[in-house]
Scaffold this active site. Structure first.
Site, PDB file in Angstrom:
ATOM      1  N   ASN A 148       0.774  -1.259   0.223  1.00  0.00           N
ATOM      2  CA  ASN A 148      -0.135   0.016   0.045  1.00  0.00           C
ATOM      3  C   ASN A 148       1.063   1.245  -0.006  1.00  0.00           C
ATOM      4  O   ASN A 148       1.954   1.158   0.609  1.00  0.00           O
ATOM      5  CB  ASN A 148      -1.105  -0.041   1.224  1.00  0.00           C
ATOM      6  CG  ASN A 148      -0.296  -0.012   2.522  1.00  0.00           C
ATOM      7  OD1 ASN A 148       0.493  -0.806   2.824  1.00  0.00           O
ATOM      8  ND2 ASN A 148      -0.824   0.793   3.433  1.00  0.00           N
ATOM      9  N   GLU A 202       0.126   5.267   0.744  1.00  0.00           N
ATOM     10  CA  GLU A 202      -0.812   6.182   1.221  1.00  0.00           C
ATOM     11  C   GLU A 202      -0.372   7.574   0.598  1.00  0.00           C
ATOM     12  O   GLU A 202       0.653   7.625   0.163  1.00  0.00           O
ATOM     13  CB  GLU A 202      -0.757   6.251   2.685  1.00  0.00           C
ATOM     14  CG  GLU A 202      -1.456   5.011   3.311  1.00  0.00           C
ATOM     15  CD  GLU A 202      -1.357   4.856   5.016  1.00  0.00           C
ATOM     16  OE1 GLU A 202      -2.084   4.172   5.408  1.00  0.00           O
ATOM     17  OE2 GLU A 202      -0.733   5.759   5.495  1.00  0.00           O
ATOM     18  N   CYS A 221      -3.892   0.625  -2.829  1.00  0.00           N
ATOM     19  CA  CYS A 221      -3.881  -0.649  -2.087  1.00  0.00           C
ATOM     20  C   CYS A 221      -2.830  -1.439  -2.694  1.00  0.00           C
ATOM     21  O   CYS A 221      -2.611  -1.406  -3.974  1.00  0.00           O
ATOM     22  CB  CYS A 221      -5.165  -1.262  -2.067  1.00  0.00           C
ATOM     23  SG  CYS A 221      -6.669  -0.435  -1.450  1.00  0.00           S
ATOM     24  N   GLU A 241      -3.008  -4.733  -3.339  1.00  0.00           N
ATOM     25  CA  GLU A 241      -3.518  -5.609  -4.193  1.00  0.00           C
ATOM     26  C   GLU A 241      -3.722  -4.963  -5.605  1.00  0.00           C
ATOM     27  O   GLU A 241      -3.208  -5.800  -6.412  1.00  0.00           O
ATOM     28  CB  GLU A 241      -5.006  -5.965  -3.792  1.00  0.00           C
ATOM     29  CG  GLU A 241      -5.014  -6.773  -2.406  1.00  0.00           C
ATOM     30  CD  GLU A 241      -5.417  -5.765  -1.326  1.00  0.00           C
ATOM     31  OE1 GLU A 241      -4.759  -4.845  -1.066  1.00  0.00           O
ATOM     32  OE2 GLU A 241      -6.225  -5.935  -0.514  1.00  0.00           O
ATOM     33  N   CYS A 274     -10.285  -4.376  -0.323  1.00  0.00           N
ATOM     34  CA  CYS A 274     -11.175  -3.737  -0.265  1.00  0.00           C
ATOM     35  C   CYS A 274     -12.317  -3.827  -1.424  1.00  0.00           C
ATOM     36  O   CYS A 274     -11.739  -4.546  -2.328  1.00  0.00           O
ATOM     37  CB  CYS A 274     -11.107  -2.420  -0.230  1.00  0.00           C
ATOM     38  SG  CYS A 274     -10.218  -1.512  -1.647  1.00  0.00           S
ATOM     39  N   CYS A 327     -10.438  -3.104  -4.709  1.00  0.00           N
ATOM     40  CA  CYS A 327      -9.591  -4.026  -5.267  1.00  0.00           C
ATOM     41  C   CYS A 327     -10.359  -5.421  -5.478  1.00  0.00           C
ATOM     42  O   CYS A 327      -9.870  -6.187  -6.596  1.00  0.00           O
ATOM     43  CB  CYS A 327      -8.662  -4.479  -4.014  1.00  0.00           C
ATOM     44  SG  CYS A 327      -7.488  -3.160  -3.837  1.00  0.00           S
TER      45      CYS A 327
END
Length: 138
Positions: free
Chosen positions: A46, A48, A57, A59, A94, A97
């Protein structure tokens, strides 16, 4: 075993990727290891951002790296997450994703591995939108 790669190895690769995460706001580091149909593994972590909408993310980063390398079929993804020094927790993908996974994966066959459980994509996203659902206008 997940195809040619043991599940424990895929989870270890996800944990290793999480170490490189850029998570100065949440402190929650996520790593992903994506097994492509070719047998190659693509990792992501990830990233940010102060503008939270610009965060990406682990993924999706793993998927986008694989897609950029020409992969179009996928078998499994391992996802791990946690804060440094804390016990690893299950870190399910999430909704965004999951929808990206649905674009490229058979929901009944693609496996999602977490720290303490695993299930096919269909269990995480039972009503995902696909090309079959499209009216032809994108």
């Amino acid at each position: 075993m997940t195809h040619e790669i043991p599940e424990s190895d895929l989870l270890r690769m996800a944990r290793d990727a999480a170490r490189d995460a850029y998570a100065p706001y949440s402190g929650f580091r996520v790593g992903a290891a994506l097994l492509a149909g070719s047998g190659k593994v693509y990792t992501g972590f990830n990233v940010e951002n102060a503008s939270y909408g610009a965060t990406c993310c682990a993924e999706r980063i793993a998927f986008y790296r694989a897609l950029a390398a020409g992969e179009r079929t996928f078998r499994a993804i391992a996802v791990t997450g946690g804060r440094p020094g804390e016990t690893e927790t299950d870190c399910p993908p999430c909704g965004i994703c999951l929808q990206v996974m649905r674009e490229f994966c058979d929901p009944g066959q693609f496996l999602i591995l977490l720290a303490s459980r695993k299930a096919p994509l269909a269990a995480f996203l039972p009503f995902g939108f696909s090309l079959d659902d499209s009216t032809g206008s994108v």
